[in-house]
Every structure is written in structure tokens, then in C-alpha cells.
Design a protein around this motif. Structure first.
Motif, short mmCIF file in Angstrom:
data_model
loop_
_atom_site.label_atom_id
_atom_site.label_comp_id
_atom_site.label_asym_id
_atom_site.label_seq_id
_atom_site.Cartn_x
_atom_site.Cartn_y
_atom_site.Cartn_z
N CYS A 78 0.90 -1.21 -0.06
CA CYS A 78 -0.06 0.11 -0.14
C CYS A 78 0.80 1.23 -0.02
N ARG A 81 -3.83 1.05 14.14
CA ARG A 81 -2.53 0.80 13.98
C ARG A 81 -2.16 0.26 15.31
N CYS A 92 -0.56 4.21 0.21
CA CYS A 92 -1.36 5.53 0.82
C CYS A 92 -0.24 6.40 1.63
N CYS A 103 0.31 4.98 5.19
CA CYS A 103 1.48 3.80 5.36
C CYS A 103 2.96 4.52 4.88
N HIS A 144 1.35 -5.66 4.01
CA HIS A 144 0.36 -5.79 4.73
C HIS A 144 0.07 -7.36 4.41
#
Ligand code: ZN
Ligand code: ZN
Length: 137
Positions: free
Chosen positions: A28, A73, A30, A33, A44
Motif C-alpha cells: 500500500c 494501527r 497511501c 502507510c 500488509h
């Protein structure tokens, strides 16, 4: 054959053992992240929560994804390693970080998400299926 996935944080205060195979393996890119991992993406492995045995006490913090979903998280309060993530809307899912595995070489990314917020210097596998944001479930 089902593999047992074992891992935890760098100082070993948090440990997990997972008896099922990952439902998904996702790189990921994003902003959450990249920010939290300190590099260009986070990797992940997504499992069923019921397959996970977690020991040790993680610190947690919540963030709201672009989708509006609340992600929690989990990281180690001693060594700071990011270890897992859970989702308020999907309590049956538990995701761990590839590098938290005792043997990270077993991680095989299947897909790249949030490509649109990736950086050119994050040289991710171009042959993987990828999505600009989150693919439809
Ligand atoms: Zn630790
Ligand atoms: Zn992300």
C-alpha cells in the motif's frame, strides 16, 4: 497446506502466531502507510482475526482512511515497530506487516493499492496488478 505465520516487533515484546493463510497480500502506497513506515509503502498480510494469537501489549492509535473507515494501527511501545492493523468496520480481519514476520521472505505481494499517492523513488514491482486507490471489494 496451511502454514503457521509467526512474528512480532523488533524487541520481541509483542508476538503473534497465525494458523491460517493470508486472505490478501497488499503493498500500500497511501500517505498513511508512507508516513508511518518511513518509506515508500507498507506491506500488509491480511488474515482472519480468529486465526491470530497475539501476546504482549501493543500501543494503538486510530486514523481515518480516505474511505472514511477507521484503521487502528498497533505498534510496540518499546521499540516502535509497526506490527498490525485492525479495522473498525471489519472486526474479523487482522493485518500484519510483512517485515514483522520472523521470515519476511514468505511475503508475496499480490497487488499494489493507492498507486496514485506513490512516489517515483519507491520502485515497486510494476508487473503486479495495481489500483489508483482502493480496489472495490
Ligand atoms: Zn518491541
Ligand atoms: Zn496504506
Amino acid at each position: 497446506m496451511t502454514t503457521t505465520y509467526k512474528g512480532g516487533c523488533a524487541c520481541k515484546a509483542i508476538r503473534y502466531e497465525i494458523s491460517g493463510d493470508p486472505l490478501r497480500s497488499v503493498d500500500c502506497q497511501c500517505r498513511d502507510c508512507t508516513h508511518e513506515s518511513g518509506t515508500g509503502h507498507a506491506s500488509h498480510l491480511v488474515f482472519l482475526r480468529a486465526d491470530v494469537k497475539l501476546t504482549g501489549t501493543a500501543s494503538t492509535w486510530e486514523m481515518t482512511a480516505d474511505s472514511g473507515n477507521i484503521k487502528t494501527r498497533g505498534f510496540c511501545p518499546t521499540c516502535g515497530s509497526p506490527v498490525f492493523m485492525t479495522f473498525k468496520a471489519k472486526p474479523d480481519i487482522f493485518s500484519v506487516r510483512a517485515a514483522s514476520l520472523d521470515d519476511p521472505s514468505v511475503y508475496k505481494p499480490q497487488v499494489v493499492v493507492y498507486r496514485a499517492s506513490g512516489y517515483v523513488w519507491d520502485n515497486i514491482d510494476k508487473s503486479l496488478p495495481n489500483f489508483e486507490t482502493m480496489p472495490p471489494v
